[in-house]
Motif scaffolding. Structure first.
Motif, PDB file in Angstrom:
ATOM      1  N   ARG A 100      57.993  -2.377 -11.105  1.00  0.00           N
ATOM      2  CA  ARG A 100      58.100  -1.730  -9.679  1.00  0.00           C
ATOM      3  C   ARG A 100      59.406  -0.544 -10.202  1.00  0.00           C
ATOM      4  O   ARG A 100      60.049  -0.093  -9.271  1.00  0.00           O
ATOM      5  CB  ARG A 100      59.076  -2.247  -8.492  1.00  0.00           C
ATOM      6  N   LEU A 101      60.254  -0.193 -11.567  1.00  0.00           N
ATOM      7  CA  LEU A 101      61.280  -0.050 -11.753  1.00  0.00           C
ATOM      8  C   LEU A 101      61.289   2.324 -12.226  1.00  0.00           C
ATOM      9  O   LEU A 101      59.794   2.325 -12.684  1.00  0.00           O
ATOM     10  CB  LEU A 101      61.841  -0.008 -13.296  1.00  0.00           C
ATOM     11  N   VAL A 102      61.963   2.754 -11.345  1.00  0.00           N
ATOM     12  CA  VAL A 102      61.875   3.828 -11.011  1.00  0.00           C
ATOM     13  C   VAL A 102      62.531   4.889 -12.205  1.00  0.00           C
ATOM     14  O   VAL A 102      64.341   4.691 -11.804  1.00  0.00           O
ATOM     15  CB  VAL A 102      61.395   4.636  -9.877  1.00  0.00           C
ATOM     16  N   ARG A 103      62.674   5.350 -13.161  1.00  0.00           N
ATOM     17  CA  ARG A 103      63.594   6.884 -13.455  1.00  0.00           C
ATOM     18  C   ARG A 103      63.558   7.593 -13.335  1.00  0.00           C
ATOM     19  O   ARG A 103      62.738   8.441 -12.890  1.00  0.00           O
ATOM     20  CB  ARG A 103      63.431   6.719 -14.954  1.00  0.00           C
ATOM     21  N   SER A 104      64.489   8.277 -12.409  1.00  0.00           N
ATOM     22  CA  SER A 104      64.350  10.148 -12.618  1.00  0.00           C
ATOM     23  C   SER A 104      64.742  11.107 -13.710  1.00  0.00           C
ATOM     24  O   SER A 104      64.664  12.110 -13.334  1.00  0.00           O
ATOM     25  CB  SER A 104      65.161  10.001 -11.042  1.00  0.00           C
ATOM     26  N   ASP A 105      64.845  10.865 -14.628  1.00  0.00           N
ATOM     27  CA  ASP A 105      64.906  11.380 -16.103  1.00  0.00           C
ATOM     28  C   ASP A 105      63.901  12.051 -16.472  1.00  0.00           C
ATOM     29  O   ASP A 105      62.995  12.125 -15.938  1.00  0.00           O
ATOM     30  CB  ASP A 105      65.809  11.412 -16.953  1.00  0.00           C
ATOM     31  N   ASP A 106      63.874  13.381 -17.319  1.00  0.00           N
ATOM     32  CA  ASP A 106      62.197  14.055 -17.872  1.00  0.00           C
ATOM     33  C   ASP A 106      62.237  14.339 -16.754  1.00  0.00           C
ATOM     34  O   ASP A 106      60.121  14.418 -16.783  1.00  0.00           O
ATOM     35  CB  ASP A 106      61.959  12.693 -18.651  1.00  0.00           C
ATOM     36  N   GLN A 107      62.574  14.250 -15.718  1.00  0.00           N
ATOM     37  CA  GLN A 107      61.415  14.789 -14.375  1.00  0.00           C
ATOM     38  C   GLN A 107      60.487  16.451 -14.813  1.00  0.00           C
ATOM     39  O   GLN A 107      59.782  16.889 -14.307  1.00  0.00           O
ATOM     40  CB  GLN A 107      62.269  15.926 -12.942  1.00  0.00           C
ATOM     41  N   ASP A 108      61.523  17.545 -15.821  1.00  0.00           N
ATOM     42  CA  ASP A 108      60.879  18.230 -16.267  1.00  0.00           C
ATOM     43  C   ASP A 108      60.007  19.108 -17.616  1.00  0.00           C
ATOM     44  O   ASP A 108      60.858  18.620 -18.590  1.00  0.00           O
ATOM     45  CB  ASP A 108      61.114  19.956 -15.787  1.00  0.00           C
ATOM     46  N   LEU A 109      59.141  18.518 -17.523  1.00  0.00           N
ATOM     47  CA  LEU A 109      58.046  18.207 -19.183  1.00  0.00           C
ATOM     48  C   LEU A 109      57.929  19.592 -19.417  1.00  0.00           C
ATOM     49  O   LEU A 109      57.116  19.635 -20.993  1.00  0.00           O
ATOM     50  CB  LEU A 109      57.493  16.888 -19.447  1.00  0.00           C
ATOM     51  N   GLY A 110      56.930  20.062 -19.104  1.00  0.00           N
ATOM     52  CA  GLY A 110      56.170  21.804 -18.689  1.00  0.00           C
ATOM     53  C   GLY A 110      56.386  22.860 -18.490  1.00  0.00           C
ATOM     54  O   GLY A 110      55.088  23.413 -18.355  1.00  0.00           O
ATOM     55  N   SER A 111      57.896  23.121 -17.650  1.00  0.00           N
ATOM     56  CA  SER A 111      57.737  24.529 -17.172  1.00  0.00           C
ATOM     57  C   SER A 111      58.228  25.215 -18.280  1.00  0.00           C
ATOM     58  O   SER A 111      58.016  25.533 -19.001  1.00  0.00           O
ATOM     59  CB  SER A 111      59.193  24.196 -15.953  1.00  0.00           C
ATOM     60  N   ARG A 112      58.072  27.057 -17.712  1.00  0.00           N
ATOM     61  CA  ARG A 112      58.461  27.188 -18.930  1.00  0.00           C
ATOM     62  C   ARG A 112      59.467  27.589 -19.167  1.00  0.00           C
ATOM     63  O   ARG A 112      59.651  27.599 -20.207  1.00  0.00           O
ATOM     64  CB  ARG A 112      58.268  29.177 -18.036  1.00  0.00           C
ATOM     65  N   ALA A 113      60.736  27.267 -18.405  1.00  0.00           N
ATOM     66  CA  ALA A 113      62.261  27.297 -19.641  1.00  0.00           C
ATOM     67  C   ALA A 113      61.832  25.613 -19.508  1.00  0.00           C
ATOM     68  O   ALA A 113      62.603  25.618 -21.364  1.00  0.00           O
ATOM     69  CB  ALA A 113      62.589  26.705 -17.859  1.00  0.00           C
ATOM     70  N   ALA A 114      61.528  24.263 -19.709  1.00  0.00           N
ATOM     71  CA  ALA A 114      61.648  23.124 -20.688  1.00  0.00           C
ATOM     72  C   ALA A 114      60.238  23.558 -21.981  1.00  0.00           C
ATOM     73  O   ALA A 114      61.516  22.976 -22.965  1.00  0.00           O
ATOM     74  CB  ALA A 114      60.504  22.414 -19.438  1.00  0.00           C
ATOM     75  N   LEU A 115      59.423  24.853 -21.926  1.00  0.00           N
ATOM     76  CA  LEU A 115      58.624  24.593 -23.157  1.00  0.00           C
ATOM     77  C   LEU A 115      59.154  26.276 -23.840  1.00  0.00           C
ATOM     78  O   LEU A 115      58.979  26.157 -25.287  1.00  0.00           O
ATOM     79  CB  LEU A 115      57.659  25.104 -22.586  1.00  0.00           C
ATOM     80  N   THR A 116      60.873  26.787 -23.368  1.00  0.00           N
ATOM     81  CA  THR A 116      61.400  27.449 -24.173  1.00  0.00           C
ATOM     82  C   THR A 116      61.734  27.099 -25.490  1.00  0.00           C
ATOM     83  O   THR A 116      62.265  26.273 -25.859  1.00  0.00           O
ATOM     84  CB  THR A 116      62.119  28.018 -23.326  1.00  0.00           C
ATOM     85  N   GLY A 117      61.044  28.126 -26.537  1.00  0.00           N
ATOM     86  CA  GLY A 117      62.060  27.567 -28.092  1.00  0.00           C
ATOM     87  C   GLY A 117      60.979  26.428 -28.212  1.00  0.00           C
ATOM     88  O   GLY A 117      60.489  25.829 -29.751  1.00  0.00           O
ATOM     89  N   HIS A 118      59.538  25.843 -27.935  1.00  0.00           N
ATOM     90  CA  HIS A 118      58.362  25.410 -27.716  1.00  0.00           C
ATOM     91  C   HIS A 118      57.638  26.005 -28.461  1.00  0.00           C
ATOM     92  O   HIS A 118      56.010  24.787 -28.282  1.00  0.00           O
ATOM     93  CB  HIS A 118      58.737  24.033 -27.656  1.00  0.00           C
ATOM     94  N   GLU A 119      57.192  27.289 -28.418  1.00  0.00           N
ATOM     95  CA  GLU A 119      55.909  27.647 -27.732  1.00  0.00           C
ATOM     96  C   GLU A 119      55.046  27.776 -28.796  1.00  0.00           C
ATOM     97  O   GLU A 119      53.485  27.746 -28.973  1.00  0.00           O
ATOM     98  CB  GLU A 119      56.166  29.813 -28.042  1.00  0.00           C
TER      99      GLU A 119
END
Length: 472
Positions: free
Chosen positions: A247-266
């Motif tokens: 029942r534990l919820v984390r709030s980190d790593d909410q954005d894994l794949g937006s354009r901003a998150a993928l910048t540099g990994h294209e």
């Protein structure tokens, strides 16, 4: 569209990932020595005589899962304690040493056979951590042992849709820890069950990041390859013997794949979709004290909508009791969930689809299911839109929209509007779509609904749109 954005849309799923995604909802069965001892994480070396589920009924398990609307079942063939649910040639610590069926029983066979009888797919969980096996922590020697057991499971019980691997890694009976040879394990799965996806600590299906059933606001299937690192997943998974982690919820790593998150990994992206896993109870194994804490139908249905309707698949654990049967509270909750899902689907409103460019294909008639002819917007369509006309006013409380993911994940933002007698109002909006989004809102009477795509990485290609009428 920029070249960089189009490159993100060029990442595509494998055929096994496509088939897995369409399963949408399947079950986990945690059952074993821990069921008998009341533990979540057994310490190993428990007396095999403790395992004697005299009323074990795998058909009851599978019937209950099917009643909930599930398409498959994954069995914990061996948990961290090392006790095997099948008669393994690699160890004496198995059902063969128990009094159950005079040592002639095989839980894995019974569940695999029951799944086939009832039309569900079968999957296996084999814990890499083994607290009984003496070779654990020895390196290659233990890898040989693990591969031998994995081979048994993948060659004796027919087709397997999933090999579910967690990253639990503690000391063995020799006081040492093992460095798992993940690549070797993956190679065995690919050779023996090439159609199976490898989940969580594997390259095909990604853990959503918690075991509470929570989903991200935007779940992306195209992510940096670094997220496939099994050791990273292991470090974030459950580390202690208790039921609270579910029942534990984390709030980190909410954005894994937006354009901003993928910048540099294209140049190093993979298709790595999410699975939402949680238990119907606080713990993963059955505990009598939790019989009054089974999740309600309302809560289960909300989890279903958020996961299956959040570009993820939903894995729900349902643990049998020590007698070998599911408790009636779990059976009733699953049946209630199945009725809710069936009712929700039955409320799809028949509609005529029109599109801003191109032809609509069959996207407005296939849900639930895969379109035979998706809608691809025109290359010069600056305002891609699908409109559903009902022909009469109808109260609506949800919509479904899904991309044809054989063409990648392209849509970045959708606004859903409804009209009544030509007066428009915004009903819902979302960012990432992917395989499927289910958007709910207060019941609203409309005669037309429009799905306006306001941002995309490349030309949108939709596989399904639907409007769901309000419940009476």
């Amino acid at each position: 569209m920029t070249a960089a954005a189009s490159a993100l849309a060029a990442v595509r799923p494998s055929e096994r990932q496509l088939i897995w995604q369409e399963m949408e909802f399947y079950g986990f069965i945690h059952f074993g020595m821990n069921t008998m001892t009341g533990r979540e994480w057994g310490e190993g070396h428990d007396d095999p005589a403790l395992f004697d589920p005299r009323d074990l009924d795998a058909d009851q398990w599978v019937r209950a899962l099917k009643a909930a609307g599930m398409s498959g079942v994954i069995l914990t063939c061996k948990h961290h304690d090392g006790f095997c649910m099948w008669p393994s040639d690699a160890t004496a610590y198995s059902v063969a040493a128990s009094p159950w069926k005079d040592g002639k029983g095989d839980v894995v066979a019974e569940v695999a056979d029951a799944a086939r009888r009832h039309g569900l797919k079968f999957g296996v969980y084999l814990s890499p951590w083994d607290r009984t096996e003496a070779s654990y922590g020895s390196g290659t020697g233990y890898d040989d042992f693990y591969v031998a057991q994995l081979t048994e499971l993948l060659t004796r019980y027919g087709p397997v849709f999933s090999v579910w691997l967690d990253g639990a890694n503690g000391e063995g009976p020799n006081g040492k820890r093992q460095t798992y040879d993940w690549e070797r394990y993956y190679a065995v799965v690919r050779e023996l069950q090439p159609d199976a996806v490898i989940n969580v600590c594997g390259p095909d299906v990604r853990w959503c990041g918690n075991e509470a059933g929570e989903t991200r606001p935007d779940e992306w299937s195209v992510v940096p390859r670094a997220l496939q690192d099994a050791e990273r997943t292991a470090s974030r998974s459950q580390q202690a013997d208790n039921g609270t982690f579910a029942r534990l919820v984390r709030s980190d790593d909410q954005d894994l794949g937006s354009r901003a998150a993928l910048t540099g990994h294209e140049d190093d992206l993979v298709w790595f979709p999410a699975e939402v896993n949680t238990s119907i109870r606080p713990g993963w194994f059955h505990h009598e004290a939790e019989d009054s804490q089974v999740r309600s139908v309302d809560e289960l249905f909300t989890l279903y909508l958020r996961s299956v309707g959040g570009n993820s698949c939903f894995l729900l654990n349902v643990p049998p009791a020590a007698d070998g049967r599911l408790h009636q509270a779990d059976v009733d909750a699953l049946a209630g969930l199945g009725r809710r899902i069936t009712d929700f689907r039955a409320r799809r409103i028949d509609a005529t689809a029109t599109v801003s460019s191109g032809t609509p294909g069959d996207i407005a008639t296939v849900w639930p299911g895969r379109a035979k002819s998706s809608w691809r917007a025109g290359e010069d369509d600056t305002h891609p839109c699908v409109t559903l006309a009902f022909g009469r006013p109808s109260p609506v409380e949800a919509v479904v929209v899904g991309e044809d993911i054989t063409q990648g994940q392209r849509v970045e933002h959708v606004v859903v509007r409804g009209a009544l007698d030509g007066v428009w109002t915004t009903l819902a909006e979302t960012g990432a779509v992917g395989y499927q989004r289910i958007l709910t809102f207060p019941p609203t009477e409309v005669d037309t609904i429009a799905f306006q795509i306001t941002a995309a990485r490349d030309t949108p290609v939709l596989a399904r749109v639907a409007a769901i009428g309000a419940s009476s």
